[in-house]
Design a protein around this motif. Structure first.
Motif, PDB file in Angstrom:
ATOM      1  N   ASP A 299       9.959  17.248  13.834  1.00  0.00           N
ATOM      2  CA  ASP A 299       8.778  17.217  14.689  1.00  0.00           C
ATOM      3  C   ASP A 299       8.212  15.799  14.745  1.00  0.00           C
ATOM      4  N   TYR A 300       8.339  15.077  13.615  1.00  0.00           N
ATOM      5  CA  TYR A 300       7.878  13.690  13.537  1.00  0.00           C
ATOM      6  C   TYR A 300       8.898  12.894  12.738  1.00  0.00           C
ATOM      7  N   GLY A 301       9.254  11.717  13.240  1.00  0.00           N
ATOM      8  CA  GLY A 301      10.209  10.871  12.541  1.00  0.00           C
ATOM      9  C   GLY A 301       9.695   9.452  12.368  1.00  0.00           C
ATOM     10  N   VAL A 302       9.980   8.885  11.215  1.00  0.00           N
ATOM     11  CA  VAL A 302       9.610   7.498  10.925  1.00  0.00           C
ATOM     12  C   VAL A 302      10.882   6.737  10.619  1.00  0.00           C
ATOM     13  N   VAL A 303      11.210   5.765  11.468  1.00  0.00           N
ATOM     14  CA  VAL A 303      12.360   4.911  11.209  1.00  0.00           C
ATOM     15  C   VAL A 303      11.867   3.735  10.367  1.00  0.00           C
ATOM     16  N   GLY A 304      12.234   3.744   9.105  1.00  0.00           N
ATOM     17  CA  GLY A 304      11.764   2.696   8.210  1.00  0.00           C
ATOM     18  C   GLY A 304      12.291   2.914   6.810  1.00  0.00           C
ATOM     19  N   ASP A 305      12.109   1.904   5.970  1.00  0.00           N
ATOM     20  CA  ASP A 305      12.560   1.953   4.586  1.00  0.00           C
ATOM     21  C   ASP A 305      11.599   2.840   3.787  1.00  0.00           C
ATOM     22  N   LEU A 306      12.133   3.879   3.165  1.00  0.00           N
ATOM     23  CA  LEU A 306      11.267   4.805   2.428  1.00  0.00           C
ATOM     24  C   LEU A 306      10.505   4.101   1.314  1.00  0.00           C
ATOM     25  N   PHE A 307      11.057   3.007   0.785  1.00  0.00           N
ATOM     26  CA  PHE A 307      10.385   2.289  -0.305  1.00  0.00           C
ATOM     27  C   PHE A 307       9.124   1.568   0.192  1.00  0.00           C
ATOM     28  N   ASN A 308       9.033   1.379   1.493  1.00  0.00           N
ATOM     29  CA  ASN A 308       7.808   0.837   2.078  1.00  0.00           C
ATOM     30  C   ASN A 308       6.910   1.944   2.628  1.00  0.00           C
ATOM     31  N   VAL A 309       7.534   2.914   3.294  1.00  0.00           N
ATOM     32  CA  VAL A 309       6.768   3.945   3.997  1.00  0.00           C
ATOM     33  C   VAL A 309       6.131   4.951   3.045  1.00  0.00           C
ATOM     34  N   VAL A 310       6.910   5.462   2.103  1.00  0.00           N
ATOM     35  CA  VAL A 310       6.410   6.541   1.247  1.00  0.00           C
ATOM     36  C   VAL A 310       5.225   6.108   0.384  1.00  0.00           C
ATOM     37  N   PRO A 311       5.278   4.947  -0.288  1.00  0.00           N
ATOM     38  CA  PRO A 311       4.103   4.544  -1.066  1.00  0.00           C
ATOM     39  C   PRO A 311       2.844   4.351  -0.204  1.00  0.00           C
ATOM     40  N   GLN A 312       3.020   3.829   1.012  1.00  0.00           N
ATOM     41  CA  GLN A 312       1.861   3.672   1.902  1.00  0.00           C
ATOM     42  C   GLN A 312       1.297   5.033   2.298  1.00  0.00           C
ATOM     43  N   LEU A 313       2.181   5.980   2.553  1.00  0.00           N
ATOM     44  CA  LEU A 313       1.743   7.324   2.908  1.00  0.00           C
ATOM     45  C   LEU A 313       0.995   7.961   1.736  1.00  0.00           C
ATOM     46  N   THR A 314       1.531   7.779   0.538  1.00  0.00           N
ATOM     47  CA  THR A 314       0.882   8.327  -0.657  1.00  0.00           C
ATOM     48  C   THR A 314      -0.508   7.725  -0.844  1.00  0.00           C
ATOM     49  N   ASP A 315      -0.597   6.406  -0.702  1.00  0.00           N
ATOM     50  CA  ASP A 315      -1.901   5.733  -0.864  1.00  0.00           C
ATOM     51  C   ASP A 315      -2.908   6.227   0.178  1.00  0.00           C
ATOM     52  N   GLU A 316      -2.447   6.403   1.418  1.00  0.00           N
ATOM     53  CA  GLU A 316      -3.348   6.848   2.486  1.00  0.00           C
ATOM     54  C   GLU A 316      -3.852   8.270   2.230  1.00  0.00           C
ATOM     55  N   ILE A 317      -2.947   9.135   1.785  1.00  0.00           N
ATOM     56  CA  ILE A 317      -3.347  10.513   1.493  1.00  0.00           C
ATOM     57  C   ILE A 317      -4.332  10.541   0.336  1.00  0.00           C
ATOM     58  N   THR A 318      -4.056   9.761  -0.699  1.00  0.00           N
ATOM     59  CA  THR A 318      -4.955   9.714  -1.865  1.00  0.00           C
ATOM     60  C   THR A 318      -6.304   9.189  -1.483  1.00  0.00           C
ATOM     61  N   ALA A 319      -6.344   8.169  -0.617  1.00  0.00           N
ATOM     62  CA  ALA A 319      -7.622   7.574  -0.195  1.00  0.00           C
ATOM     63  C   ALA A 319      -8.431   8.579   0.616  1.00  0.00           C
ATOM     64  N   ARG A 320      -7.773   9.327   1.484  1.00  0.00           N
ATOM     65  CA  ARG A 320      -8.477  10.302   2.317  1.00  0.00           C
ATOM     66  C   ARG A 320      -8.992  11.479   1.488  1.00  0.00           C
ATOM     67  N   LYS A 321      -8.280  11.825   0.450  1.00  0.00           N
ATOM     68  CA  LYS A 321      -8.732  12.896  -0.439  1.00  0.00           C
ATOM     69  C   LYS A 321      -9.949  12.454  -1.239  1.00  0.00           C
ATOM     70  N   GLY A 322      -9.983  11.146  -1.550  1.00  0.00           N
ATOM     71  CA  GLY A 322     -11.110  10.615  -2.339  1.00  0.00           C
ATOM     72  C   GLY A 322     -12.387  10.551  -1.552  1.00  0.00           C
TER      73      GLY A 322
END
Length: 322
Positions: A299-322
């Motif tokens: 449904d959604y695709g991200v073309v990119g290096d997971l070592f860059n994308v995944v940590p940014q996604l994790t940080d964004e989710i954590t920030a929004r939860k905070g």
């Protein structure tokens, strides 16, 4: 209205979520009658009644824990005989054990069986089950044409809905067959808890594949999963390489999952993996190869290096939860 038998998956009286989903489906085709077996069976009654069980048939014999599969088949056969004139269907979760129970029961009572259903509805000639076939390339609707329909249903296929009912507890009399004691359980080893939800029952699953490039990097996948309250999965390539336990493998030779959200990181999307996750409600893929087959079904695709994308996604989710 005809009664529908629902096999209760529980641990010492604690009812697991797939059973509550089965009660929702059972109410579409009849009146749910729960069958709870083993230690703590009677303790399940209150929760089952809250979710629609008009009756709860219980049996707490030691055979259910001491021997594999067959005692539970004997009990379900007895439950079928205890329903007059006969149940409209027998529903079980699509776990490895429950599918074996279902298959043996169908042979015993001379009935047809449908496995891994993702939906169930009433039909003029009996319950109609929806399945995803050929690695979810096709959606089929089918019904059992002989005997009492025996149907196993994938977790997360139906919502858990409260619908208070009587939940009258009745003792189920079971006569164990000669085969019941054929395979004895001689030891048990508790599984180490990760604090994460069970993979096949989780509403969100985050999986890693060959692109994770080593066991030492799976902490990136785990961090994203923990930020979402998700389970962690792995592709066959990652499991075969020894990067993650086989119990977490998603795919045709691993576990089949159908969560609300599936995030695939560094997974190419081979047919073997797709067979185990393609019925997920929303699929997100992260892969640096824009031509990876996984992008054909997301449904959604991200073309990119997971070592860059995944940590940014994790940080964004954590920030929004905070």
């Amino acid at each position: 209205m005809a009664e529908v038998l629902v096999f209760v998956d529980h641990v010492d009286g604690a009812v697991r979520k797939p059973t509550l989903e089965l009660l929702t489906l059972a109410r579409r085709i009849g009146e749910p009658v729960a069958v709870a077996l083993g230690s703590g069976a009677s303790d399940t009654a209150a929760v089952l009644a809250e979710h629609g069980a008009v009756r709860v048939l219980t049996a707490e014999a030691s055979e259910f824990a001491d021997y594999l599969v067959v005692p539970k088949v004997d009990a379900l056969q007895a439950a079928c005989a205890a329903v007059s004139p006969s149940p409209a269907a027998v529903l079980l979760p699509s776990s490895a054990e429950a599918k074996e129970i279902a298959a043996r029961l169908a042979v015993r009572i001379g009935s047809g069986i449908i496995t891994d259903a993702v939906d169930l509805e009433a039909g003029e000639q009996g319950p109609v089950a929806t399945q995803s076939a050929f690695a979810a390339s096709y959606t089929t609707k089918s019904r059992v044409s002989k005997g009492i329909p025996v149907v196993t249903v994938k977790p997360n296929s139906a919502p858990v809905e409260q619908a208070p009912a009587a939940g009258a507890v009745e003792t189920l009399t079971v006569s164990f067959s000669a085969q019941a004691t054929g395979t004895k359980v001689v030891s048990r080893t508790p599984r180490e808890s990760t604090g994460r939800p069970e993979l096949t029952e989780a509403a969100i699953v985050v999986s890693g594949g060959r692109g994770v490039n080593g066991a030492e990097n799976f902490h990136i996948i785990e961090a994203l999963a923990d930020s979402l309250g998700a389970a962690v999965g792995a592709s066959r390539a990652a499991v075969d390489a020894g990067w993650y336990p086989h119990t977490n493998q998603v795919g045709q030779t691993g576990k089949s999952v159908s969560p609300q959200l599936y995030i695939a990181s560094g997974i190419s999307g081979a047919i073997q993996h797709r067979a185990g996750m393609q019925t997920s409600k929303t699929i997100v893929a992260i892969n640096k190869d824009a031509e990876a087959p996984i992008f054909d079904l997301v449904d959604y695709g991200v073309v990119g290096d997971l070592f860059n994308v995944v940590p940014q996604l994790t940080d964004e989710i954590t920030a929004r939860k905070g």
